[in-house]
Design a protein around this motif. Structure first.
Motif, PDB file in Angstrom:
ATOM      1  N   GLU A  39       7.903   2.240  -7.224  1.00  0.00           N
ATOM      2  CA  GLU A  39       6.913   1.320  -6.652  1.00  0.00           C
ATOM      3  C   GLU A  39       7.545   0.023  -6.138  1.00  0.00           C
ATOM      4  O   GLU A  39       6.881  -0.774  -5.479  1.00  0.00           O
ATOM      5  N   GLU A  44       3.864   3.365  -0.246  1.00  0.00           N
ATOM      6  CA  GLU A  44       2.751   4.225  -0.706  1.00  0.00           C
ATOM      7  C   GLU A  44       2.357   3.891  -2.142  1.00  0.00           C
ATOM      8  O   GLU A  44       1.263   4.227  -2.591  1.00  0.00           O
ATOM      9  N   LEU A  45       3.264   3.219  -2.882  1.00  0.00           N
ATOM     10  CA  LEU A  45       2.974   2.925  -4.291  1.00  0.00           C
ATOM     11  C   LEU A  45       2.605   1.456  -4.502  1.00  0.00           C
ATOM     12  O   LEU A  45       2.408   1.018  -5.627  1.00  0.00           O
ATOM     13  N   LYS A  50      -2.844   1.240  -3.013  1.00  0.00           N
ATOM     14  CA  LYS A  50      -3.511   2.221  -3.880  1.00  0.00           C
ATOM     15  C   LYS A  50      -4.982   1.846  -4.088  1.00  0.00           C
ATOM     16  O   LYS A  50      -5.857   2.694  -4.140  1.00  0.00           O
ATOM     17  N   SER A  54      -8.378   3.969  -3.249  1.00  0.00           N
ATOM     18  CA  SER A  54      -9.436   4.258  -4.219  1.00  0.00           C
ATOM     19  C   SER A  54     -10.797   3.791  -3.675  1.00  0.00           C
ATOM     20  O   SER A  54     -11.822   4.465  -3.860  1.00  0.00           O
TER      21      SER A  54
END
Ligand code: PLP
Length: 444
Positions: A39, A44-45, A50, A54
């Motif tokens: 990360e 992407e992390l 994130k 969500s």
């Protein structure tokens, strides 16, 4: 000079040690490369990314379309065209209807014909055009200050000004609902930063009494109309406090310039005090003034200092574009000549606030301003209400966490002088109905 292999290794070791010391490395020996988590180097992390995914999943689960980045294909005014359909629009800051105004548009076009689409340099080197000084003069006259200085971005105006004027020995006390640009400017300055509870001037006074003496410069940072709640701070008391505590006062008039006071001159006019009483009067060109950019109005000593030295404001950044300068100048002049626009805006805002209250909607502390929130207090209900309204031809943005706390999730209505009473009546009725439906859905 040729270095031996051993000397090169020693240099690399020195560099690593230096970087570790300056960057606050993790422990004496640092992490082994193999232990560095993904990360730290894969977008992407990233946590923010994130959380967006969500939020997107939540929207898909409750079957609402993404309300963000909707593309419109005409001028943002009381109506807005999206995907070939006209909507009643409550998501634009074209408060006094000057974006899309024929004279403002002509001024911008003529400026392009004369000066091109860019001034092609920072103003201090060779990017200055006559429109810059004319605009700054018109803004100063509008607010009743000695001078003004224009920046290329409203956001950047706050960041550069606060970041440049204050330093580690200083104290910045900002309202807890200060816009992100003000907070970022405070952080950039390195000054001690204390957030005081929203519009709680007793708390502010207690903080000043306790902390003022420990710092060199001190500045109170607040807004003319708060962009989330549509409420107004007590300017006369703020002026009294800043005088008694030998502090400065900065007011962000992004949403109050053009909207408050009989002629739209902002919070000072609203309270009947001279504009010069605000030490650092900040405004944007992107809202009432139908353009893009920002400004600081104040004393000649302040504006000259900023003009020569504020990084990213005028220095180290290109000058305001000809079209933006001309549009803003035409808008300031037109608003000064047509105060009736402010009167219409005020009447519309008061009408919508009354209608919303009559519909038992929670409008929070909003008063006397064109920003009327409808607090829903639950992000899923908020998304559903916004989507239902969109289906009924009303474009209004949901404001969700992290822009506001979850329990303060809301729809935020920006009223303009162009709205007609029947549009406001229809909208208040529709909001009430959509909210009742969303709550009934939620309960079932
Ligand atoms: C209170 C406040 N200050 C500053 C800004 C930044 O202004 P701009 O969008 O013109 O960069 C905004 C933007 O909405 C704002 O609401």
């Amino acid at each position: 000079m040729t270095l031996t292999l051993e000397e090169k290794r020693a240099r690399v070791r020195d560099l690593l040690t230096h970087n570790k010391a300056t960057a606050g490395a993790v422990g004496e020996a640092g992490r082994a490369l193999a232990e560095i988590p993904e990360e730290y180097y894969r977008f992407e992390l990233w946590p923010a990314y994130k959380s967006l995914l969500s939020q997107r999943d939540t929207m898909a689960r409750i079957r609402v379309a993404n309300p963000y980045f909707r593309c419109h294909t005409d001028v943002s005014r009381d109506t807005l065209r999206i995907d070939d359909r006209d909507y009643l629009n409550f998501s634009g800051y074209n408060y006094v209807g000057l974006s899309g105004d024929a004279e403002v548009a002509t001024a911008a076009k003529e400026a392009i014909d004369r000066y091109g689409t860019s001034v092609s340099a920072s103003r201090i080197v060779s990017g200055e055009i006559p429109l810059h000084a004319e605009l700054e003069g018109a803004i100063a006259q509008f607010h009743g200050t000695e001078d003004a200085v224009a920046f290329v971005s409203g956001y950047g105006t706050n960041v550069s000004t606060l970041g440049y004027l204050f330093g580690p020995k200083d104290l910045l006390l900002h309202d807890s609902l200060t816009h992100n640009s003000g907070v970022t400017g405070c952080k950039l300055s390195g000054a001690r930063r204390i957030s005081f509870p929203h519009n709680d001037l007793d708390a502010l006074e207690a903080l000043l009494a306790e902390n003022r003496g420990r710092h060199e410069r001190a500045c109170i940072v607040t807004e003319g109309v708060f962009s989330m709640d549509g409420d107004i701070p007590d300017l006369p008391r703020l002026i009294d406090l800043k005088k008694r505590y030998k502090a400065l006062l900065m007011v962000d008039e992004a949403h109050s310039a053009g909207t408050l006071g009989g002629r739209g001159r902002g919070i000072a006019e609203h309270f009947g005090v001279p504009g010069g009483e605000i030490d650092i009067l900040m405004g944007t060109l992107s809202k009432s003034f139908a353009s893009c950019g920002g400004y600081i109005a104040g004393s000649a000593a302040l504006t000259m200092n900023l003009r020569y030295f504020a990084p990213g404001g005028v220095l180290y950044s290109v000058g305001l574009s000809p079209a933006n300068s001309a549009a803003a100048l035409a808008a300031v002049r037109k608003l000064a000549a047509q105060p009736g626009r402010v009167e219409r805006l005020r009447a519309n805002s008061a009408l919508f606030l009354r209608l919303a209250k009559e519909a038992a909607l929670d409008t929070g502390p909003s008063h006397d301003s064109p920003i009327v929130p409808v607090v829903i207090g639950n992000s899923i209900h908020c998304l559903k209400v916004a989507e239902r309204l969109f289906a009924r031809g009303i474009n209004v943005q949901p404001m969700l966490y992290p822009a506001v706390p979850e329990e303060a999730s809301r729809l935020r209505f920006f009223i303009t002088a162009l709205h007609r009473p029947e549009q406001l009546e229809y909208t208040a009725r529709e909001v009430r109905q959509a909210l009742a439906l969303a709550r009934a859905d939620g309960a079932s």
